[in-house]
Design a protein around this motif. Structure first.
Motif, PDB file in Angstrom:
ATOM      1  N   LYS A 169      -1.981  -9.122   0.805  1.00 42.50           N
ATOM      2  CA  LYS A 169      -2.674 -10.219   0.126  1.00 42.50           C
ATOM      3  C   LYS A 169      -3.674 -10.894   1.055  1.00 42.50           C
ATOM      4  O   LYS A 169      -4.802 -11.197   0.648  1.00 42.50           O
ATOM      5  CB  LYS A 169      -1.647 -11.238  -0.380  1.00 42.50           C
ATOM      6  CG  LYS A 169      -2.272 -12.405  -1.150  1.00 42.50           C
ATOM      7  CD  LYS A 169      -1.201 -13.351  -1.669  1.00 42.50           C
ATOM      8  CE  LYS A 169      -1.832 -14.519  -2.423  1.00 42.50           C
ATOM      9  NZ  LYS A 169      -0.801 -15.461  -2.938  1.00 42.50           N
ATOM     10  N   ARG A 262       0.738   6.071  -6.900  1.00 45.94           N
ATOM     11  CA  ARG A 262       0.271   5.443  -8.130  1.00 45.94           C
ATOM     12  C   ARG A 262       1.351   5.659  -9.186  1.00 45.94           C
ATOM     13  O   ARG A 262       2.026   6.688  -9.202  1.00 45.94           O
ATOM     14  CB  ARG A 262      -1.042   6.059  -8.626  1.00 45.94           C
ATOM     15  CG  ARG A 262      -2.230   5.887  -7.690  1.00 45.94           C
ATOM     16  CD  ARG A 262      -2.720   4.447  -7.661  1.00 45.94           C
ATOM     17  NE  ARG A 262      -3.955   4.359  -6.886  1.00 45.94           N
ATOM     18  CZ  ARG A 262      -4.013   4.189  -5.584  1.00 45.94           C
ATOM     19  NH1 ARG A 262      -2.890   4.120  -4.881  1.00 45.94           N
ATOM     20  NH2 ARG A 262      -5.172   4.094  -4.949  1.00 45.94           N
ATOM     21  N   GLU A 265       2.613   1.252 -15.416  1.00 49.78           N
ATOM     22  CA  GLU A 265       3.096  -0.128 -15.403  1.00 49.78           C
ATOM     23  C   GLU A 265       4.570  -0.231 -15.760  1.00 49.78           C
ATOM     24  O   GLU A 265       5.297  -1.047 -15.197  1.00 49.78           O
ATOM     25  CB  GLU A 265       2.267  -0.969 -16.391  1.00 49.78           C
ATOM     26  CG  GLU A 265       2.647  -2.431 -16.429  1.00 49.78           C
ATOM     27  CD  GLU A 265       1.765  -3.225 -17.359  1.00 49.78           C
ATOM     28  OE1 GLU A 265       1.979  -4.452 -17.472  1.00 49.78           O
ATOM     29  OE2 GLU A 265       0.866  -2.631 -17.978  1.00 49.78           O
ATOM     30  N   PRO A 269       8.771  -0.011  -9.644  1.00 51.92           N
ATOM     31  CA  PRO A 269       7.696  -0.287  -8.678  1.00 51.92           C
ATOM     32  C   PRO A 269       7.711   0.708  -7.527  1.00 51.92           C
ATOM     33  O   PRO A 269       8.763   1.179  -7.091  1.00 51.92           O
ATOM     34  CB  PRO A 269       8.001  -1.708  -8.203  1.00 51.92           C
ATOM     35  CG  PRO A 269       9.457  -1.919  -8.486  1.00 51.92           C
ATOM     36  CD  PRO A 269       9.735  -1.123  -9.729  1.00 51.92           C
ATOM     37  N   GLN A 271       7.269   0.301  -4.429  1.00 54.76           N
ATOM     38  CA  GLN A 271       7.958  -0.123  -3.209  1.00 54.76           C
ATOM     39  C   GLN A 271       9.400   0.375  -3.158  1.00 54.76           C
ATOM     40  O   GLN A 271       9.955   0.572  -2.077  1.00 54.76           O
ATOM     41  CB  GLN A 271       7.921  -1.639  -3.073  1.00 54.76           C
ATOM     42  CG  GLN A 271       6.585  -2.189  -2.599  1.00 54.76           C
ATOM     43  CD  GLN A 271       5.586  -2.338  -3.730  1.00 54.76           C
ATOM     44  OE1 GLN A 271       5.859  -1.948  -4.853  1.00 54.76           O
ATOM     45  NE2 GLN A 271       4.434  -2.913  -3.430  1.00 54.76           N
ATOM     46  N   GLY A 287       0.919  -3.062  -0.684  1.00 52.92           N
ATOM     47  CA  GLY A 287       0.177  -2.797  -1.900  1.00 52.92           C
ATOM     48  C   GLY A 287       0.759  -3.538  -3.080  1.00 52.92           C
ATOM     49  O   GLY A 287       1.242  -4.668  -2.949  1.00 52.92           O
ATOM     50  N   HIS A 288       0.771  -2.872  -4.232  1.00 48.62           N
ATOM     51  CA  HIS A 288       1.185  -3.480  -5.488  1.00 48.62           C
ATOM     52  C   HIS A 288       2.213  -2.580  -6.176  1.00 48.62           C
ATOM     53  O   HIS A 288       2.387  -1.421  -5.777  1.00 48.62           O
ATOM     54  CB  HIS A 288      -0.031  -3.696  -6.377  1.00 48.62           C
ATOM     55  CG  HIS A 288      -1.174  -4.352  -5.665  1.00 48.62           C
ATOM     56  ND1 HIS A 288      -1.197  -5.680  -5.370  1.00 48.62           N
ATOM     57  CD2 HIS A 288      -2.318  -3.833  -5.144  1.00 48.62           C
ATOM     58  CE1 HIS A 288      -2.305  -5.974  -4.715  1.00 48.62           C
ATOM     59  NE2 HIS A 288      -3.003  -4.870  -4.568  1.00 48.62           N
ATOM     60  N   PRO A 289       2.897  -3.074  -7.201  1.00 48.45           N
ATOM     61  CA  PRO A 289       3.915  -2.250  -7.869  1.00 48.45           C
ATOM     62  C   PRO A 289       3.384  -0.916  -8.386  1.00 48.45           C
ATOM     63  O   PRO A 289       4.102   0.072  -8.424  1.00 48.45           O
ATOM     64  CB  PRO A 289       4.388  -3.150  -9.018  1.00 48.45           C
ATOM     65  CG  PRO A 289       4.159  -4.545  -8.524  1.00 48.45           C
ATOM     66  CD  PRO A 289       2.889  -4.457  -7.735  1.00 48.45           C
ATOM     67  N   GLU A 290       2.090  -0.889  -8.783  1.00 47.73           N
ATOM     68  CA  GLU A 290       1.534   0.327  -9.381  1.00 47.73           C
ATOM     69  C   GLU A 290       0.564   1.069  -8.471  1.00 47.73           C
ATOM     70  O   GLU A 290       0.090   2.154  -8.821  1.00 47.73           O
ATOM     71  CB  GLU A 290       0.826  -0.025 -10.691  1.00 47.73           C
ATOM     72  CG  GLU A 290       1.753  -0.648 -11.711  1.00 47.73           C
ATOM     73  CD  GLU A 290       1.006  -1.587 -12.648  1.00 47.73           C
ATOM     74  OE1 GLU A 290      -0.132  -1.279 -13.004  1.00 47.73           O
ATOM     75  OE2 GLU A 290       1.568  -2.632 -13.004  1.00 47.73           O
ATOM     76  N   ALA A 292       0.154   1.572  -4.139  1.00 50.20           N
ATOM     77  CA  ALA A 292       0.620   1.161  -2.813  1.00 50.20           C
ATOM     78  C   ALA A 292       0.507   2.327  -1.841  1.00 50.20           C
ATOM     79  O   ALA A 292       0.246   3.471  -2.240  1.00 50.20           O
ATOM     80  CB  ALA A 292       2.062   0.658  -2.880  1.00 50.20           C
TER      81      ALA A 292
END
Length: 324
Positions: A169, A262, A265, A269, A271, A287-290, A292
């Motif tokens: 972030k 990748r 949704e 996740p 992670q 990264g992000h749930p979708e 990273a």
């Protein structure tokens, strides 16, 4: 040592000589440009051994002056700043031990032999790019980033975080601040983020990634895992477009192995799969749930691919069947 120690050394000198690693990529050269245009009255950028494609694109786009190590004579009151490299092995032709100047190291890799030679060092292995560290150095010196430096840092940060997919972030915020600082020149950034022929190279990488992928299913969940040498984000997108619920792209990055992921949704996740890889091999993920990436401290890509499959089966709580 800390950013404050680095700032103290830099503040004592009106000139800095910034040295990125050999075959400098966008992060190495972008960090060098950010420092050279920000933290000293006068500066030069010294290349040990050429530029990689991303570095060349950045150098051409910003029209920066670069000095080859063979023709470099250190000014009498300079400080040498090694960026984005932990070891002397990545500085061929430059014997830092014989340079009559203090040595500062700014880097996001695991420490190497440069740490023992450094007068001051600012290192954060949690950072996705060395370019993310330079604004902190500038802030410690109370020096504002100029537009050219901000553009270099934005491009470097983007390149080393897989198109921001692996950015934390704070690094996303840093990228945004660099774009804002570029001001009226922000339009120069997008062309520097792409190769000269992005359409074909990305499509080619995507096709190769799909052809070389191992496919698995667990019930109605589909996963594709592949290994590539570049364009990891584009390949991961291609795997998803091919119908995969989970797409994992494994790549060899110097002394590390990166796993770009990748997913859809509605799935678990990323992670939950990448974090166990970090626990097993060492390194970091973000990264992000979708979308990273995990940066692992291993060069055993096949072992990583096998571990991806094992952890995916654990998360799905189902055995995986290989697609024929």
């Amino acid at each position: 040592m800390s950013v404050e120690a680095v700032a103290t050394v830099l503040a004592r000198h009106d000139h800095i000589s910034v040295v990125p690693h050999q075959q400098a990529d966008a992060d190495a050269l972008g960090s060098a440009i950010g420092l050279a245009t920000t933290v000293a009255t006068d500066a030069d950028i010294v290349l040990p051994d050429g530029l990689a494609q991303g570095g060349r694109r950045l150098a051409d786009g910003l029209d920066v002056t670069l000095t080859g190590v063979d023709s470099w004579t250190p000014p009498s009151d300079t400080v040498a700043v090694a960026v984005d490299t932990p070891s002397t092995a990545r500085l061929p032709g430059l014997d830092v031990g014989t340079v009559d100047a203090p040595l500062v190291v700014i880097d996001h890799h695991e420490p190497g032999d440069l740490s023992a030679l450094a007068t001051a060092e600012y290192r954060s292995t949690a950072a996705g790019a060395t370019a993310a560290l330079v604004p902190t150095v500038a802030a410690a010196l109370d020096r504002p980033l100029p537009p050219t430096g901000a553009i270099g840092l934005a491009v470097g940060l983007y390149a080393d975080t897989q198109g921001l997919a692996g950015a934390a972030k704070s690094e996303l915020q840093c990228f945004g601040e660099c774009v804002a600082t570029a001001g009226s020149r922000a339009g120069e950034i997008p062309p520097l983020l792409r190769s000269r022929s992005p359409g074909f190279s990305r499509r080619m990488a995507g096709v190769k990634g799909v052809v070389r992928a191992d496919g698995f299913r667990a019930g109605e969940t589909l996963a594709l895992v592949t290994t590539v040498g570049g364009e990891q984000s584009a390949v991961a997108t291609a795997l998803r477009s091919a119908g995969a619920d989970y797409a994992f792209v494994v790549s060899d990055r110097d002394a590390e192995t990166w796993v770009v992921g990748r997913t859809r949704e509605e799935t678990a996740p990323l992670q939950s799969i990448l974090d166990p890889l970090v626990e097993g091999f060492g390194g970091q993920s973000g990264g992000h749930p979708e979308a990273a990436v995990a940066k692992l401290q291993t060069t055993e890509t096949e072992a990583v691919r096998a571990a991806v499959r094992d952890h995916l089966a654990t998360v799905l709580d189902k055995s995986l069947t290989e697609l024929s």
